[in-house]
Design an enzyme around this catalytic site. Structure first.
Site, short mmCIF file in Angstrom:
data_model
loop_
_atom_site.label_atom_id
_atom_site.label_comp_id
_atom_site.label_asym_id
_atom_site.label_seq_id
_atom_site.Cartn_x
_atom_site.Cartn_y
_atom_site.Cartn_z
N GLU A 1 0.92 -1.62 0.00
CA GLU A 1 0.19 -0.14 -0.01
C GLU A 1 1.27 1.77 -0.21
O GLU A 1 0.62 2.29 -0.98
CB GLU A 1 -1.30 0.63 1.68
N HIS B 1 7.77 -26.83 1.43
CA HIS B 1 7.24 -28.03 1.38
C HIS B 1 5.93 -27.64 0.09
O HIS B 1 5.20 -28.20 0.12
CB HIS B 1 6.14 -28.89 1.95
N LYS C 1 -13.95 1.85 -3.16
CA LYS C 1 -14.50 2.91 -1.67
C LYS C 1 -15.80 3.16 -2.56
O LYS C 1 -16.90 2.45 -1.72
CB LYS C 1 -13.61 3.44 -0.32
O1 PA5 Z 1 -2.92 1.73 6.37
C1 PA5 Z 1 -3.73 2.64 5.91
O2 PA5 Z 1 -4.28 3.76 6.02
C2 PA5 Z 1 -5.24 1.14 5.72
O3 PA5 Z 1 -5.23 0.38 5.66
C3 PA5 Z 1 -6.36 1.12 6.69
O4 PA5 Z 1 -5.58 1.27 7.41
C4 PA5 Z 1 -7.37 0.57 6.57
O5 PA5 Z 1 -7.92 0.93 5.34
C5 PA5 Z 1 -8.61 0.85 7.68
O6 PA5 Z 1 -8.60 2.78 7.92
P1 PA5 Z 1 -9.25 3.45 9.42
O7 PA5 Z 1 -8.37 3.19 10.72
O8 PA5 Z 1 -9.49 3.95 8.97
O9 PA5 Z 1 -10.46 2.63 9.80
#
Ligand code: PA5
Length: 454
Positions: A288, A314, A428
């Site tokens: 990410e 394995h 989203k």
């Molecule tokens: O790394 C990130 O920003 C995302 O993976 C968020 O942690 C994830 O989308 C969850 O977001 P939130 O904490 O707003 O629920």
């Protein structure tokens, strides 16, 4: 420490790097990138607040105070969160808490912790069926408070608590969220939830050492002070060492150089069942943060792959050995086990098993790791190894902070923003549209016109 022998030209041949030359030729660029990152840590919009979390005594004290209030009152903790709001805690607790749940929840072992991440009706209803609502605490973790998966699970847990504990249900919820913004924060005042803050300058996947990770870990009985001590050691090394000594920068350099040679995959393979979720946490952190469209239009990122040793010897190791040479493989090994398990000499009449007798499980596991790393080397497959003394809170803290610093420095050298995630937004929006959320009518029309229904 990071063992880089199996990426060197001397050991690996043509696929190897002139490592000493690379270290000297990139030293100035890495020092500049490191200094540039550190110069922005006080700028909230730079999203580098996570660098200072290991030294943030006030943040730890707030989580400790809350954890102390709950000690002995609950047997089970449900953590509602996803992505960066759950994976760090999951990795730490799985690595450091007693692995057998029958013993967790008893004195000295902390609460049993259940991570509800995905939208899986069968799992959440099965969990709520077996837990005692009067002895269960719910930690809803969402920086934004808008995350569909987390907030829908919150609604389910709220109704479950309300139905059995009645008016006092809100005393069993702790919210971990932004101090001001978002949908969850106003609910803290509305219902009187206990709450902890995720600093605005800390993004989800870099938040493990904020209350996002520390509260669940404390409730699980993890030595969080030691965890942060290890993370702080990684910080000190990063701030004071040069590229030729620093593990975070060297891991970054190896990834950058191999990515430039077309190795588009990075494998993280801890040799430890308990540490296996470090690979899941790392995969999210790396993907990410670094999978981006650069401002000049080119695409960046290498694909993280999770594996666990020795189990995956394995399985995917066959592909690592004989498949395409498109990967950099990073192992994590622990020299000593927390508790040595000796293999007894209980089959003295079986000559083919005698070699195992009186050796420890850890000796076997480490031999398997070294064997795999060097078998890969003979196939010219580059690999490096994080070699840690033992799976302790301090070493885990060091490893996680080192990997976060590595990720940040790769982003800096590549010239991308490692701290945003614009690529997940459209999906989203489409989910909101398909679920009928007001404000997303245009997306819904577009999807309907394209024949897409939920
Ligand atoms: O790394 C990130 O920003 C995302 O993976 C968020 O942690 C994830 O989308 C969850 O977001 P939130 O904490 O707003 O629920």
């Amino acid at each position: 420490m990071l063992n880089t022998a199996n990426i060197t030209r001397e050991r690996l041949g043509a696929e190897g790097l002139e490592w000493d030359n690379e270290l000297s030729s990139h030293s100035a660029a890495f020092a500049a990138a490191r200094d540039a990152l550190l110069s922005r840590t006080d700028d909230e919009s730079a999203m580098l607040g996570w660098v200072g979390l290991p030294e943030d005594a006030a943040m730890l004290a707030a989580a400790q105070k809350l954890a102390a209030q709950y000690a002995g009152k609950f047997d089970d903790l449900i953590v509602l969160g996803i992505g960066g709001s759950s994976l760090g805690g999951l990795a730490i607790i799985t690595a450091l808490q007693h692995p057998y749940r029958a013993l967790q929840g008893k004195s000295g072992h902390g609460m049993r912790v259940h991570f509800v991440e995905n939208v899986d009706g069968d799992s959440i209803s099965a969990l709520l069926e077996v837990l005692d609502p009067k002895r269960t605490l719910v930690n809803v973790i969402s920086k934004s408070g808008t995350t569909t998966e987390t907030m829908s699970a919150y609604l389910i847990c709220k109704a479950w608590l309300e139905a059995s504990v009645g008016a006092n249900w809100s005393e069993q919820i702790v919210a971990t969220t932004d101090p001001v913004k978002g949908v969850l924060r106003p609910m803290v005042a509305q219902y009187g939830f206990s709450a902890l803050s995720v600093p605005p300058s800390v993004g989800g996947r870099f938040s493990v050492f904020s209350s996002v990770g520390t509260l669940p870990a404390l409730l699980a009985g993890v030595d969080v002070a030691a965890l942060l001590r290890g993370a702080s050691r990684a910080n000190q090394e990063f701030k004071t060492q040069s590229l030729s000594d620093n593990a975070a920068m060297q891991f970054a350099l190896a990834n950058i150089l191999y990515a430039a040679r077309g190795k588009n995959i990075v494998v993280l393979m801890p040799y430890s069942t308990r540490a296996r979720f470090i690979a899941d946490w790392f995969a999210q952190l790396w993907a990410e943060s670094l999978g981006k469209i650069h401002r000049d239009g080119h695409r960046t990122g290498t694909t993280p792959v999770k594996a666990v040793g020795a189990t995956d010897q394995h399985s995917v190791v066959q592909l690592f050995m004989e498949g395409p040479n498109d990967k950099l493989i990073a192992f994590v090994r622990f020299e000593a086990a927390g508790k040595e398990t000796l293999i007894p000499n209980s089959e003295p009449t079986q000559p083919d098993m005698n070699y195992l007798a009186n050796k420890s499980f850890q000796t076997l596991l480490n031999a398997e790791q070294a064997a795999t790393a060097n078998a890969l080397r003979t196939m010219e497959k580059p690999n490096l190894t994080f070699a840690l003394e033992a799976l302790t809170a301090e070493n885990l803290g060091w490893l996680m902070q080192t990997l976060m610093l590595s990720t940040a420095i790769v982003g800096e050298i590549w010239g991308i923003d490692a701290f945003n995630q614009p690529g997940v937004e459209l999906g989203k929006k489409f989910t909101y549209a398909l679920m009928g959320r007001p404000g997303f009518e245009d997306e819904r029309k577009r999807l309907e016109a394209e024949g897409v229904t939920g």
